[in-house]
Motif scaffolding. Structure first.
Motif, PDB file in Angstrom:
ATOM      1  N   ASN A   1     -12.512   8.206-170.991  1.00 48.54           N
ATOM      2  CA  ASN A   1     -13.397   7.966-171.856  1.00 48.54           C
ATOM      3  C   ASN A   1     -12.201   7.648-173.096  1.00 48.54           C
ATOM      4  O   ASN A   1     -13.080   6.457-174.147  1.00 48.54           O
ATOM      5  CB  ASN A   1     -12.972   9.951-172.261  1.00 48.54           C
ATOM      6  CG  ASN A   1     -11.806   9.705-172.153  1.00 48.54           C
ATOM      7  OD1 ASN A   1     -10.560   9.628-171.248  1.00 48.54           O
ATOM      8  ND2 ASN A   1     -11.592  11.117-173.581  1.00 48.54           N
ATOM      9  N   LEU A   2     -10.861   6.685-172.737  1.00 42.31           N
ATOM     10  CA  LEU A   2     -10.201   5.826-173.834  1.00 42.31           C
ATOM     11  C   LEU A   2     -10.517   4.897-174.441  1.00 42.31           C
ATOM     12  O   LEU A   2     -10.547   4.512-175.125  1.00 42.31           O
ATOM     13  CB  LEU A   2      -8.845   7.011-174.635  1.00 42.31           C
ATOM     14  CG  LEU A   2      -8.591   8.356-173.967  1.00 42.31           C
ATOM     15  CD1 LEU A   2      -7.783   8.960-175.037  1.00 42.31           C
ATOM     16  CD2 LEU A   2      -9.727   8.925-175.139  1.00 42.31           C
TER      17      LEU A   2
ATOM     18  N   GLU B   1      -1.992  18.019-169.797  1.00 44.80           N
ATOM     19  CA  GLU B   1      -2.823  17.396-168.879  1.00 44.80           C
ATOM     20  C   GLU B   1      -3.377  16.114-169.875  1.00 44.80           C
ATOM     21  O   GLU B   1      -4.824  15.562-169.598  1.00 44.80           O
ATOM     22  CB  GLU B   1      -3.504  17.974-168.774  1.00 44.80           C
ATOM     23  CG  GLU B   1      -2.598  18.762-167.612  1.00 44.80           C
ATOM     24  CD  GLU B   1      -3.413  19.240-166.232  1.00 44.80           C
ATOM     25  OE1 GLU B   1      -4.526  19.470-166.529  1.00 44.80           O
ATOM     26  OE2 GLU B   1      -3.282  20.421-165.646  1.00 44.80           O
ATOM     27  N   PHE B   2      -4.036  16.322-171.845  1.00 42.49           N
ATOM     28  CA  PHE B   2      -4.799  15.197-172.089  1.00 42.49           C
ATOM     29  C   PHE B   2      -3.111  14.375-173.128  1.00 42.49           C
ATOM     30  O   PHE B   2      -3.274  12.804-172.683  1.00 42.49           O
ATOM     31  CB  PHE B   2      -5.554  15.484-172.685  1.00 42.49           C
ATOM     32  CG  PHE B   2      -6.270  14.826-174.005  1.00 42.49           C
ATOM     33  CD1 PHE B   2      -6.438  13.896-173.200  1.00 42.49           C
ATOM     34  CD2 PHE B   2      -6.290  14.829-175.086  1.00 42.49           C
ATOM     35  CE1 PHE B   2      -7.516  12.526-173.871  1.00 42.49           C
ATOM     36  CE2 PHE B   2      -7.394  13.855-175.728  1.00 42.49           C
ATOM     37  CZ  PHE B   2      -8.382  12.635-174.931  1.00 42.49           C
TER      38      PHE B   2
ATOM     39  N   LYS C   1      -1.705   7.421-168.347  1.00 42.34           N
ATOM     40  CA  LYS C   1      -0.801   7.683-168.106  1.00 42.34           C
ATOM     41  C   LYS C   1       0.888   6.949-168.827  1.00 42.34           C
ATOM     42  O   LYS C   1       1.117   6.462-167.732  1.00 42.34           O
ATOM     43  CB  LYS C   1      -0.422   8.781-166.899  1.00 42.34           C
ATOM     44  CG  LYS C   1       0.293   9.637-166.559  1.00 42.34           C
ATOM     45  CD  LYS C   1       1.034  10.469-166.035  1.00 42.34           C
ATOM     46  CE  LYS C   1       2.142  11.756-165.972  1.00 42.34           C
ATOM     47  NZ  LYS C   1       2.268  12.369-164.782  1.00 42.34           N
TER      48      LYS C   1
ATOM     49  N   THR D   1     -15.158  13.675-173.337  1.00 43.91           N
ATOM     50  CA  THR D   1     -14.618  12.999-172.048  1.00 43.91           C
ATOM     51  C   THR D   1     -15.836  12.992-171.896  1.00 43.91           C
ATOM     52  O   THR D   1     -16.754  12.907-171.826  1.00 43.91           O
ATOM     53  CB  THR D   1     -14.768  14.424-170.934  1.00 43.91           C
ATOM     54  OG1 THR D   1     -15.500  15.667-170.883  1.00 43.91           O
ATOM     55  CG2 THR D   1     -12.676  15.000-171.446  1.00 43.91           C
TER      56      THR D   1
ATOM     57  N   ASN E   1       0.116   9.488-174.100  1.00 44.72           N
ATOM     58  CA  ASN E   1      -1.410   9.740-172.996  1.00 44.72           C
ATOM     59  C   ASN E   1      -0.520  10.361-171.891  1.00 44.72           C
ATOM     60  O   ASN E   1       0.594  10.067-170.982  1.00 44.72           O
ATOM     61  CB  ASN E   1      -2.122   8.385-172.146  1.00 44.72           C
ATOM     62  CG  ASN E   1      -3.472   7.556-172.539  1.00 44.72           C
ATOM     63  OD1 ASN E   1      -3.896   8.647-173.415  1.00 44.72           O
ATOM     64  ND2 ASN E   1      -3.014   7.211-173.362  1.00 44.72           N
TER      65      ASN E   1
ATOM     66  N   ASN F   1      -5.700   2.931-171.307  1.00 38.42           N
ATOM     67  CA  ASN F   1      -5.136   3.959-171.278  1.00 38.42           C
ATOM     68  C   ASN F   1      -4.777   5.167-170.412  1.00 38.42           C
ATOM     69  O   ASN F   1      -5.230   6.287-169.819  1.00 38.42           O
ATOM     70  CB  ASN F   1      -5.946   5.304-172.702  1.00 38.42           C
ATOM     71  CG  ASN F   1      -5.479   4.601-174.344  1.00 38.42           C
ATOM     72  OD1 ASN F   1      -5.517   5.396-174.827  1.00 38.42           O
ATOM     73  ND2 ASN F   1      -6.965   3.552-174.001  1.00 38.42           N
TER      74      ASN F   1
ATOM     75  N   GLU G   1      -2.039  11.671-168.780  1.00 38.54           N
ATOM     76  CA  GLU G   1      -2.118  11.282-167.897  1.00 38.54           C
ATOM     77  C   GLU G   1      -3.407  10.506-168.575  1.00 38.54           C
ATOM     78  O   GLU G   1      -3.790   9.530-169.008  1.00 38.54           O
ATOM     79  CB  GLU G   1      -3.682  12.505-167.800  1.00 38.54           C
ATOM     80  CG  GLU G   1      -2.773  13.757-166.963  1.00 38.54           C
ATOM     81  CD  GLU G   1      -2.541  13.856-165.949  1.00 38.54           C
ATOM     82  OE1 GLU G   1      -2.384  13.008-165.398  1.00 38.54           O
ATOM     83  OE2 GLU G   1      -1.309  14.969-165.607  1.00 38.54           O
ATOM     84  N   ASP G   2      -3.925   9.895-167.123  1.00 40.57           N
ATOM     85  CA  ASP G   2      -4.812   8.849-166.943  1.00 40.57           C
ATOM     86  C   ASP G   2      -6.414   9.149-167.984  1.00 40.57           C
ATOM     87  O   ASP G   2      -7.109  10.063-167.484  1.00 40.57           O
ATOM     88  CB  ASP G   2      -5.151   8.177-165.480  1.00 40.57           C
ATOM     89  CG  ASP G   2      -5.906   7.151-165.757  1.00 40.57           C
ATOM     90  OD1 ASP G   2      -6.271   6.670-166.884  1.00 40.57           O
ATOM     91  OD2 ASP G   2      -6.175   6.025-164.977  1.00 40.57           O
ATOM     92  N   ASN G   3      -6.263   8.801-169.094  1.00 41.45           N
ATOM     93  CA  ASN G   3      -7.195   8.846-170.212  1.00 41.45           C
ATOM     94  C   ASN G   3      -8.648   7.933-169.968  1.00 41.45           C
ATOM     95  O   ASN G   3      -8.754   7.601-170.692  1.00 41.45           O
ATOM     96  CB  ASN G   3      -7.007   9.315-171.239  1.00 41.45           C
ATOM     97  CG  ASN G   3      -5.580  11.111-171.009  1.00 41.45           C
ATOM     98  OD1 ASN G   3      -6.671  11.828-170.772  1.00 41.45           O
ATOM     99  ND2 ASN G   3      -4.704  11.084-172.248  1.00 41.45           N
ATOM    100  N   SER G   4      -8.138   6.891-169.442  1.00 47.45           N
ATOM    101  CA  SER G   4      -8.933   5.576-169.220  1.00 47.45           C
ATOM    102  C   SER G   4     -10.552   5.742-169.379  1.00 47.45           C
ATOM    103  O   SER G   4     -11.277   5.363-170.338  1.00 47.45           O
ATOM    104  CB  SER G   4      -8.795   4.338-168.124  1.00 47.45           C
ATOM    105  OG  SER G   4      -8.869   4.926-166.932  1.00 47.45           O
TER     106      SER G   4
END
Length: 254
Positions: A133-134, A69-70, A104, A6, A126, A102, A128-131
């Motif tokens: 890090n991704l 959640e990922f 949700k 993360t 995705n 990236n 969740e909102d993984n923006s």
């Protein structure tokens, strides 16, 4: 034990624009969901993905990695009556196109760590909102579509299936997971039966909105803070996870 990274970054405003898309349907053993593909803005990635779809490379593959959640991840392995799982045949890697965020509900391509242009067949969605890090790690992970309708309900249900390590297995207990004499069968895996094209018009989603990757200038190859994503769940799956580590899970989101 597999780890995901993360990355703590300052949040940024994400722009919203309109795009066009082809609509495809993922038909799984636990329900179907539809995805709009960003044909116009990520053409190389969509072309690569549709190559696997049209040649039925994704048929009967399994969902091999879930982290609630990922992400939900698939497109890499097939169950052929035994474990470890067999890797599907892949085409040449595709050039990275990290234009979109990236958030949700988006679908993106997994790839080999520290190799931005290494995506082949594996995709992830995705949860969740993984923006944060991704959007920045490994050159940014290419988002090339988004789930539409009630599709996220199907994916959230899949994410709640008990897992052996990170592999979702239906009606397979923790005891069975640890038992070296007990192998899962086809019915235990979450299977992607097929992906079909519902609408091949690249202008099929003129009103579709998506969020731009505004963090791309902060791209880093430096590993960020590790977060435990779960162990292999027992020696029975050692072969599966060793294979996955060598061929698939290393081609993963970090």
């Amino acid at each position: 034990m597999f780890k995901l990274n993360t990355l703590l970054l300052a949040s940024a405003m994400l722009g919203s624009v309109t795009a066009n898309a082809t609509i495809v349907e993922f038909q799984t053993s636990h329900g179907s969901f539809q995805v709009n593909l960003y044909d116009q803005s990520t053409p190389k990635t969509v072309e690569n993905f549709l190559q696997y779809v049209n040649n039925e490379r994704y048929s009967d593959t399994v969902i091999h990695r879930v982290i609630p959640e990922f992400v939900v991840q698939g497109g890499g392995f097939i169950y052929e009556g035994k474990v470890p799982l067999d890797a599907i045949e892949t085409y040449n890697a595709v050039k990275n196109e990290p234009k979109w965020s990236n958030v949700k509900g988006t679908i993106a391509m997994a790839k080999v760590a520290y190799k931005p242009d290494s995506a082949t067949s594996q995709w992830f969605i995705n949860l969740e909102d993984n923006s944060s890090n991704l959007d920045v790690e490994n050159g940014g992970y290419t988002v090339f579509g988004q789930v539409i309708g009630d599709g996220m309900e199907v994916l959230e249900a899949i994410a709640q299936i008990p897992r052996c390590g990170n592999v979702p297995l239906v009606n397979f207990t923790d005891e069975q997971c640890k038992d070296t004499e007990t192998d899962p069968g086809a019915a235990n895996f979450v299977t992607l039966n097929a992906i079909t094209v519902l609408d091949d018009d690249p202008n099929s989603a003129v009103g579709l909105t998506q969020k731009a990757n505004t963090l791309i200038d902060q791209v880093t190859d430096k590993p960020s803070t590790d977060q435990d994503s779960g162990s292999s769940g027992g020696s029975m799956f050692a072969g599966l996870f060793l294979l996955a580590a060598a061929l698939g899970f290393r081609r993963r989101v970090k």
